[in-house]
Motif scaffolding. Structure first.
Motif, PDB file in Angstrom:
ATOM      1  N   ARG A 259     -16.226 -33.914 -30.365  1.00 47.93           N
ATOM      2  CA  ARG A 259     -15.620 -33.517 -29.095  1.00 47.93           C
ATOM      3  C   ARG A 259     -14.762 -32.279 -29.313  1.00 47.93           C
ATOM      4  O   ARG A 259     -14.046 -32.169 -30.321  1.00 47.93           O
ATOM      5  CB  ARG A 259     -14.768 -34.647 -28.534  1.00 47.93           C
ATOM      6  N   ALA A 261     -12.448 -28.828 -27.271  1.00 45.62           N
ATOM      7  CA  ALA A 261     -11.925 -28.083 -26.129  1.00 45.62           C
ATOM      8  C   ALA A 261     -12.114 -26.608 -26.440  1.00 45.62           C
ATOM      9  O   ALA A 261     -11.831 -26.164 -27.559  1.00 45.62           O
ATOM     10  CB  ALA A 261     -10.456 -28.399 -25.890  1.00 45.62           C
ATOM     11  N   GLU A 287     -23.722 -27.676 -25.927  1.00 43.73           N
ATOM     12  CA  GLU A 287     -24.386 -28.922 -25.535  1.00 43.73           C
ATOM     13  C   GLU A 287     -25.788 -29.017 -26.133  1.00 43.73           C
ATOM     14  O   GLU A 287     -26.275 -30.120 -26.397  1.00 43.73           O
ATOM     15  CB  GLU A 287     -24.423 -29.036 -24.016  1.00 43.73           C
ATOM     16  N   VAL A 292     -19.845 -32.313 -27.728  1.00 47.80           N
ATOM     17  CA  VAL A 292     -19.292 -32.709 -26.428  1.00 47.80           C
ATOM     18  C   VAL A 292     -18.175 -31.747 -26.023  1.00 47.80           C
ATOM     19  O   VAL A 292     -17.126 -31.689 -26.678  1.00 47.80           O
ATOM     20  CB  VAL A 292     -18.755 -34.145 -26.483  1.00 47.80           C
ATOM     21  N   GLU A 294     -15.338 -31.120 -23.836  1.00 48.21           N
ATOM     22  CA  GLU A 294     -14.437 -31.842 -22.933  1.00 48.21           C
ATOM     23  C   GLU A 294     -13.753 -30.913 -21.935  1.00 48.21           C
ATOM     24  O   GLU A 294     -13.535 -31.279 -20.784  1.00 48.21           O
ATOM     25  CB  GLU A 294     -13.369 -32.580 -23.748  1.00 48.21           C
ATOM     26  N   ARG A 295     -13.390 -29.706 -22.375  1.00 52.21           N
ATOM     27  CA  ARG A 295     -12.708 -28.756 -21.495  1.00 52.21           C
ATOM     28  C   ARG A 295     -13.137 -27.340 -21.852  1.00 52.21           C
ATOM     29  O   ARG A 295     -13.377 -27.027 -23.028  1.00 52.21           O
ATOM     30  CB  ARG A 295     -11.182 -28.827 -21.647  1.00 52.21           C
ATOM     31  N   ASP A 323      -7.601 -37.554 -28.643  1.00 48.96           N
ATOM     32  CA  ASP A 323      -7.203 -38.057 -27.320  1.00 48.96           C
ATOM     33  C   ASP A 323      -5.827 -37.533 -26.930  1.00 48.96           C
ATOM     34  O   ASP A 323      -5.589 -37.169 -25.772  1.00 48.96           O
ATOM     35  CB  ASP A 323      -7.204 -39.587 -27.316  1.00 48.96           C
ATOM     36  N   LEU A 326      -6.073 -33.787 -26.055  1.00 51.69           N
ATOM     37  CA  LEU A 326      -6.673 -33.597 -24.731  1.00 51.69           C
ATOM     38  C   LEU A 326      -5.672 -33.942 -23.638  1.00 51.69           C
ATOM     39  O   LEU A 326      -5.579 -33.243 -22.617  1.00 51.69           O
ATOM     40  CB  LEU A 326      -7.927 -34.468 -24.605  1.00 51.69           C
ATOM     41  N   ASP A 330      -4.154 -31.344 -20.757  1.00 49.89           N
ATOM     42  CA  ASP A 330      -4.232 -31.663 -19.330  1.00 49.89           C
ATOM     43  C   ASP A 330      -2.862 -31.822 -18.685  1.00 49.89           C
ATOM     44  O   ASP A 330      -2.760 -31.899 -17.451  1.00 49.89           O
ATOM     45  CB  ASP A 330      -5.021 -32.955 -19.116  1.00 49.89           C
ATOM     46  N   GLN A 345     -10.541 -30.412 -15.494  1.00 52.26           N
ATOM     47  CA  GLN A 345     -10.820 -31.698 -16.107  1.00 52.26           C
ATOM     48  C   GLN A 345     -12.197 -32.211 -15.716  1.00 52.26           C
ATOM     49  O   GLN A 345     -12.708 -31.898 -14.641  1.00 52.26           O
ATOM     50  CB  GLN A 345      -9.730 -32.700 -15.723  1.00 52.26           C
ATOM     51  N   SER A 346     -12.782 -32.971 -16.593  1.00 54.13           N
ATOM     52  CA  SER A 346     -14.155 -33.444 -16.397  1.00 54.13           C
ATOM     53  C   SER A 346     -14.274 -34.250 -15.116  1.00 54.13           C
ATOM     54  O   SER A 346     -13.396 -35.034 -14.756  1.00 54.13           O
ATOM     55  CB  SER A 346     -14.586 -34.308 -17.584  1.00 54.13           C
TER      56      SER A 346
END
Length: 581
Positions: A259, A261, A287, A292, A294-295, A323, A326, A330, A345-346
């Motif tokens: 994951r 950003a 991708e 992944v 995330e942002r 986590d 992230l 945010d 944000q997703s």
């Protein structure tokens, strides 16, 4: 001096005052912030002790919105500005630390960019502050891949702004000074940045810092106007993004399932269009590697004056801390320079069009009166003649359009003509209202642009008029003609006399109306002659609408291209009808 490169133009008062003038501008736009002008420090306004940790950033100017633009709740509590691409002096940094500590008894964490000047000046200020009894810690950050082999580590790029965000959020949440410093030090191990530039920047009052050819780019360019580690041929956005990301992925040892950003930093003069393309290609490429995303944060964050280029910064959101990082990214902030927010944000990523919204032809009305077989044949022949004429007139119309337009009138109308010819190969011509509607759709989709909009409007209005007619006769065609001109005037704003295609159409329509009771040959000839006269008259008109109205009179000469195009296809249609009868 002979051979000296010219100074780059900038809208400033003077090179000597540009930094202070810039800071005055920041607080002029955001008066909630406080300027300490003698020390070139900007802070949040605070009257009482918050009891928490404060975050101080800064460095050379010329990187705006970094760092003053990152001052605000949830990010920096203060920023100190040096000269353009120059570290601020120790005394100014010390003032910033002391001021923040006065109102934030939890202490001050100072984020230091990994450059010699910043390390020395910020470091000395921190040590002097500690001697004075201030609770302060410093953290040197740097994440540049291109310079990662240096003894002191990679240079600080846009990742420095990400540290502002991480630390600022932790401070706002009430974390202690040591916890914030340890978190940032850990995050620095999982961050990497690499970028390219297409053109150099220049210091105020100076020429560009280096030269680069039109088909080249610099890989690994710095934010202080430094040239990159090597020159490369400029590729497509997809190719350049893939090349950068391959090196970042290798540097961070990312693998499928990880994951991240992503921050995409505009180095100064890269357009929004380019930045959006770069962002899309970044997401798609990552991708495709099953990484992944995330942002994605993108925009002007840490620039290099007017440099044309961008950086991609990746933060690996690892299992241990991802986590939390992230969550901190945010965390809300009112810092003006931060481009993220709730929309970053997703959410639902199921993009697509709802094809049920529009019917096949987007039109609900009766087709109106029909044509006889002979009339259908005449209609097909006249439209074919008009389309053929426009195709053959491409060069003429482009030439007429080149002085006061963008020189593509002939190209645009040729596209429409070719679409019309393709349509006529299999078209059902029984109902002329349906034929005109089809031409309206073709103008919109195949012609495009302003001309496409004008023709589409006109044909759509004419189609409606024929659908409502009782008979298909010259009077019905005149009504359709006049309604088409009315629609063009209503939405396009032009009127007869404004040097547009309406001058041809209006003059011809007037002659058509005046000769409705004459024999067909006379009606057609008078109308064609009037169209020609209306077109020629535009050569002596002042443009008051359309593209030509935006340019200097010295560039407007000869007939209007749109008026000539209308005269050409009108003549072709009228001559074709005359030959049939």
């Amino acid at each position: 001096m002979a051979g000296r490169k010219p100074v780059t133009k900038k809208v400033i008062n003077s090179p000597e005052t540009c930094v202070d003038d810039n800071l005055r501008g920041v607080v002029a736009v955001y008066p909630a912030l406080k300027l300490h002008p003698k020390h070139r420090v900007i802070t949040v306004r605070t009257k009482n002790d918050t009891g928490r940790v404060a975050v101080l950033g800064g460095g050379g100017s010329g990187h705006e919105p970094f760092a003053a633009g990152m001052v605000g709740s949830g990010m920096l509590d203060g920023a100190v500005a040096g000269g353009v691409f120059a570290s601020p002096p120790t005394g100014h940094v010390l003032y910033g630390i002391a001021h923040l500590y006065k109102y934030n008894s939890g202490g001050v964490i100072v984020i230091i960019g990994n450059y010699t000047g910043d390390r020395l000046n910020f470091g000395k200020a921190i040590e002097k502050a500690k001697i004075a009894g201030i609770k302060v810690e410093g953290l040197i950050v740097g994440e540049d891949v291109a310079s990662s082999q240096n003894k002191t580590g990679g240079r600080s790029m846009v990742g420095e702004v990400i540290f502002y965000k991480l630390c600022g959020a932790m401070a706002q949440k009430g974390y202690e000074l040591a916890n914030i410093r340890d978190m940032a030090a850990e995050a620095n191990k999982y961050m990497a940045t690499l970028g390219v530039c297409l053109s150099a920047c220049s210091l105020p009052g100076q020429p560009p810092l280096f030269e680069i050819l039109a088909d080249e780019m610099e890989l690994g360019a710095g934010v202080h106007g430094e040239a990159g580690i090597r020159k490369m041929k400029l590729g497509t956005a997809r190719e350049v993004v893939a090349m950068i990301l391959d090196q970042i992925i290798d540097h961070l040892k990312l693998k499928a399932g990880d994951r991240i950003a992503v921050t995409i930093d505009n180095l100064g003069s890269t357009s929004f269009l380019e930045m959006n393309i770069i962002s899309a290609e970044t997401k798609d490429y990552l991708e495709s590697k099953q990484i992944v995303v995330e942002r994605i944060f993108a925009g002007h964050l840490k620039t290099s004056l007017e440099m044309h280029g961008f950086q991609i910064c990746v933060l690996h959101l690892n299992k241990e801390h991802g986590d939390l990082w992230l969550e901190l990214l945010d965390f809300p902030t009112d810092a003006s320079g931060w481009t993220g927010g709730v929309a970053s944000q997703s959410g639902d990523v199921d993009h697509g069009d709802d094809l049920t919204l529009l019917q096949a032809d987007g039109r609900e009305m009766t087709p109106g009166p029909s044509l006889s077989s002979k009339q259908q044949a005449v209609l097909k022949a006249s439209l074919t003649a008009a389309a053929t004429t426009l195709t053959q007139s491409e060069a003429l119309l482009n030439k007429l359009d080149s002085g006061c337009g963008d020189g593509d009138c002939g190209i645009t109308l040729k596209k429409f003509a070719q679409a019309t010819l393709s349509y006529l190969e299999k078209a059902d011509l029984e109902h002329p209202s349906s034929v005109l509607w089809a031409l309206s759709e073709a103008a919109e989709t195949d012609m495009g642009g302003t001309s496409g909009g004008i023709y589409s409007l006109g044909f759509a209005a004419a189609s409606q008029a024929l659908a409502n007619a009782k008979y298909i006769d010259p009077a019905a065609w005149l009504s359709a003609w006049e309604q088409a001109m009315a629609a063009i005037t209503k939405y396009g704003g032009a009127e007869p006399g404004d040097r547009t295609m309406l001058d041809t159409l209006h003059t011809a329509a007037t002659a058509f109306r005046d000769n409705l009771n004459a024999d067909l040959k006379t009606l057609l000839q008078k109308t064609a002659d009037a169209a020609e006269a209306g077109c020629r008259a535009t050569a002596n008109m002042t443009a008051r609408a359309g593209r030509a109205s935006y340019v200097s009179l010295e560039h407007v000469s000869g007939e209007d291209a749109g008026a000539r195009a209308a005269a050409l296809w009108l003549r072709a249609v009228l001559d074709s009808i005359a030959q049939a009868y």
